[in-house]
Each structure stands twice: as C-alpha cells, then as structure tokens.
Design an enzyme around this catalytic site. Sequence first.
Site, mmCIF file in Angstrom:
data_model
loop_
_atom_site.group_PDB
_atom_site.id
_atom_site.type_symbol
_atom_site.label_atom_id
_atom_site.label_comp_id
_atom_site.label_asym_id
_atom_site.label_seq_id
_atom_site.Cartn_x
_atom_site.Cartn_y
_atom_site.Cartn_z
ATOM 1 N N ARG A 236 -28.514 -29.093 17.204
ATOM 2 C CA ARG A 236 -27.299 -29.917 17.172
ATOM 3 C C ARG A 236 -26.255 -29.175 17.992
ATOM 4 O O ARG A 236 -26.413 -29.055 19.195
ATOM 5 C CB ARG A 236 -26.900 -30.169 15.703
ATOM 6 C CG ARG A 236 -25.869 -31.242 15.506
ATOM 7 C CD ARG A 236 -25.600 -31.551 14.034
ATOM 8 N NE ARG A 236 -25.046 -30.444 13.295
ATOM 9 C CZ ARG A 236 -24.630 -30.513 12.017
ATOM 10 N NH1 ARG A 236 -24.708 -31.654 11.352
ATOM 11 N NH2 ARG A 236 -24.133 -29.456 11.405
ATOM 12 N N TYR B 184 -27.443 -60.824 -7.481
ATOM 13 C CA TYR B 184 -27.902 -61.360 -6.194
ATOM 14 C C TYR B 184 -29.384 -61.076 -5.958
ATOM 15 O O TYR B 184 -29.879 -60.004 -6.292
ATOM 16 C CB TYR B 184 -27.131 -60.689 -5.046
ATOM 17 C CG TYR B 184 -25.672 -61.060 -4.949
ATOM 18 C CD1 TYR B 184 -25.265 -62.388 -4.860
ATOM 19 C CD2 TYR B 184 -24.706 -60.064 -4.919
ATOM 20 C CE1 TYR B 184 -23.911 -62.707 -4.749
ATOM 21 C CE2 TYR B 184 -23.363 -60.368 -4.803
ATOM 22 C CZ TYR B 184 -22.971 -61.700 -4.724
ATOM 23 O OH TYR B 184 -21.649 -62.015 -4.609
ATOM 24 N N MET C 289 -20.553 -55.887 -4.740
ATOM 25 C CA MET C 289 -19.421 -55.199 -4.108
ATOM 26 C C MET C 289 -18.450 -54.610 -5.139
ATOM 27 O O MET C 289 -18.032 -53.457 -5.021
ATOM 28 C CB MET C 289 -18.664 -56.153 -3.174
ATOM 29 C CG MET C 289 -17.578 -55.457 -2.376
ATOM 30 S SD MET C 289 -16.585 -56.571 -1.376
ATOM 31 C CE MET C 289 -17.694 -57.020 -0.080
ATOM 32 N N LYS D 167 -14.467 -30.226 5.007
ATOM 33 C CA LYS D 167 -14.481 -31.400 5.880
ATOM 34 C C LYS D 167 -14.671 -32.662 5.036
ATOM 35 O O LYS D 167 -15.005 -32.583 3.849
ATOM 36 C CB LYS D 167 -15.573 -31.266 6.938
ATOM 37 C CG LYS D 167 -16.971 -31.116 6.419
ATOM 38 C CD LYS D 167 -17.874 -30.565 7.514
ATOM 39 C CE LYS D 167 -19.237 -30.221 6.984
ATOM 40 N NZ LYS D 167 -20.311 -31.001 7.529
HETATM 41 C C1 LIG Z 1 -21.754 -26.401 10.136
HETATM 42 C C2 LIG Z 1 -21.734 -26.476 8.645
HETATM 43 N N1 LIG Z 1 -21.552 -25.363 7.949
HETATM 44 C C3 LIG Z 1 -21.522 -25.352 6.591
HETATM 45 C C4 LIG Z 1 -21.701 -26.524 5.888
HETATM 46 C C5 LIG Z 1 -21.670 -26.479 4.378
HETATM 47 O O1 LIG Z 1 -22.925 -26.803 3.865
HETATM 48 P P1 LIG Z 1 -23.146 -26.919 2.300
HETATM 49 O O2 LIG Z 1 -22.333 -28.064 1.833
HETATM 50 O O3 LIG Z 1 -24.615 -27.184 2.170
HETATM 51 O O4 LIG Z 1 -22.717 -25.637 1.697
HETATM 52 C C6 LIG Z 1 -21.928 -27.708 6.582
HETATM 53 C C7 LIG Z 1 -22.139 -28.953 5.833
HETATM 54 O O5 LIG Z 1 -22.559 -29.965 6.255
HETATM 55 C C8 LIG Z 1 -21.948 -27.692 7.996
HETATM 56 O O6 LIG Z 1 -22.154 -28.793 8.712
#
Ligand SMILES: Cc1ncc(COP(=O)(O)O)c(C=O)c1O
Length: 384
Positions: free
Chosen positions: A142, A272, A320, A44
């Site tokens: 969550r 700054y 920046m 992701k």
């Molecule tokens: C639902 C879920 N699974 C797995 C992972 C992977 O975690 P990691 O990067 O700590 O291995 C994440 C990362 O945020 C996650 O949100």
Amino acid sequence: MSSNAVNSHPLRCWAEIDLAALERNLKLIRASLPPHIRYVAVVKADAYGHGLHHTAARLMHAGADLFAVANVTEAAALRELGPGWPILVLSPLLPEEDHALAENDLAATVSSADEVARFDAVGHAAGRPVPVHLKIDTGMGRLGVWHEDAPALCQTILAAPHLRLAGVFTHFASPDDDLAFTAEQRRRFLAALERCPGLKLNEIFVHADNSAGLETMPGTSPFNAVRVGLLQFGVLPHPHSLLAQVHTEPVFSFSTRVGLVKSLPAGTTVSYGRTHTLPHTTTVAILCAGYADGLPRSASNRASVLIRGRRCPVLGRVTMDQTIVDVTDVPGVAVGDDAVLVGRQGGAEITLAEFSHNADTIPWETLTSVTKRVPRLYKTALGT
Ligand SMILES: Cc1ncc(COP(=O)(O)O)c(C=O)c1O
C-alpha cells in the site's frame, strides 16, 4: 441511561464512550511495553468513531506522545485542541492539500521522491522545515517506498533543506495470523534502515507495531514507538490474542430502545424480503435503530440484542431505522426499554467482536460505521 436526553431529545440510539477506560487502557498498554517505547495514538476516522476531540483530549492527558490521523482535514480538527501536539498524517496528501502541513504544523508520511519535492517546497515557503516520516513498504503493498529503494529515498529526504526527518515506519499486512510474514516484514524494515547511512534512529520515531503487532514486538530492537488504534479502545485484534493479558476494557457501547411491542401469529413473515417466517405466535419488539445508525444490514437474522438482561435474536432484515427482535421469552418487555447492541446489561454481554462477527465484518469497520445520527455520550469519571 435511557432517561438521558441530548438537547432535550430523548435518546433513541446512542453510543456511550468510557473515557476513563480509555485512559486506563493507554496506561495498561504502556505498562506492558519497555519504558522507552513511545506511544503513537491512532485517532483517524473520528478516533474510530469514538469522537476525535474527546478521545484525543483524554489520550493527551493520559500521555500519548504523537497522534496519527488519516488526512489533513482530521489533522486540522485535531490541531484545534491546541498547538504543540505532534500530529502525523498517515494517508497521502493531494497536492492541493500540501499547504495545510505548514498551516497546522503537521508531519507528513513520505513514500516517493515527488512527495519529498512537494513537502520541501512547503517548508521553503513557510520558512521552517516540515517534519516527515519515511514510510517503507515491507510487504503491505500500500503506502511507502519499496524497502529495496528506501535507502535512496532516505538520502533524498536527508538532503532536502526544508524537511526534517522525524520518523521511519512500516505497516504489517497480517500481524494477527501470519507470524512468519510479520517477522519477514520486520527483517526487511531493519535491513533497509541499516542501509540508510546518516539515520540517527535514537533521535526519531521508529515504528511498525499496530495493536496486533504488539504480540510479536521484540524486546530489544531499534523500534522505539508503537502505533496503536484498536487496543486502546479495549478491543482485541483477534479472538485468541495474547493481548488479553493487558486487560484493557471496552470503551464503546451501543444501545437503542424498544419503540413498539406486539404479538404476531405463527406463519407471519417479518420485514423486507420476507426472509424469516415465525414458527409460532411470537412477541416482537421493534427497536429504534437500523442500518442508518450503524446496525448493519448484514446482521439481519444473525445478531442478538440484550433486553432486560436477556438475549433477543434479530428477526428478518435490519431496516433503515428499525430492527425487529424476538422477545417472546423475556417477560415484561415494554416500550422505552433499553436494548443493548454492544455492551453489558445485567450479567450479560455482547462484545464488539461478537456483534462484528454477526454482521460479517471486523471491529474496526463496526466502530467507524456508527453514523452521525447516533449521539456519543461521554463517561468521564476515572473510577477504579
Ligand atoms: C498505518 C496504520 N497504523 C496503525 C494502525 C492502527 O491499527 P490497529 O487499530 O490495528 O491498532 C492503522 C489502522 O488501520 C494503520 O492504518
């Protein structure tokens, strides 16, 4: 590297992504796990800033079994790499995104009966079942159905004619520093699964462990997959992690260049807000990177960079587009020199963990905060 250019523009600030190291890392992680454990590659957020297409293509080649992305936009981009690769969308879909499941052949995460009904309707309209992974909330608070209510939702999924249950999973809240709570989450998850009649665990993905979870993953259990993000990029989830034994290597390095060198008199205030006053005559180098590249402002007066193999502290606030560092003790610093923000130079190294600590953040945030302005250069040779 600094002689390189992208589209004939010389590099001012760039990230180098070592795809060969990525591939080696996946293989090392796999080798550290029992052979039946399947590998869900978490890609992701543009593969944690490494670049989705290059990263996922290499992970496919290296043998990932399933890809996890945050949303349907990321999933559609990943699907461009080809049909057939299983893709799981981890975040909830907005109702107007539901159609993308069938269009891109995606698996959805399910946390509620409402989602079951929506995704079943997608499968009905498409004329083929939509794969789903049931997410069980065992204490993260969550996503997921609360673990005590999981059996009922599981039955609803199994009874939905246009869904196919492809997996069940949970997510740990503190796998890096609360082993007791992690064990309790595992217990709640397995207890919930035991109360789900009709579940054929050996035919679906059963997963909980992210990188830090791997430290406490039991040898034999119904868990048959892991969901790894950070570790595959060669970064440990915390400084004392047992996963150091896996010997993964960093995939990401981050560099910029010296744009100007000058001497400033004692008493001068720098950048700054005038947060740093030079105690003596100082040679400063002005770097071609700032917070608009992903060198966070929180690293002001705290981070260091490597120039000519030596550590040079950041002076004053990161701005920046530029950052000022002290090069008084480094002979011969010149315009155009490479300055390493994360990575190795000579015998010295600034790790992602150190950089993140100095920026008061975590490696996950550092990686995903490197901006679009920063070209990613891919190193592909396999080497040793
Ligand atoms: C639902 C879920 N699974 C797995 C992972 C992977 O975690 P990691 O990067 O700590 O291995 C994440 C990362 O945020 C996650 O949100």
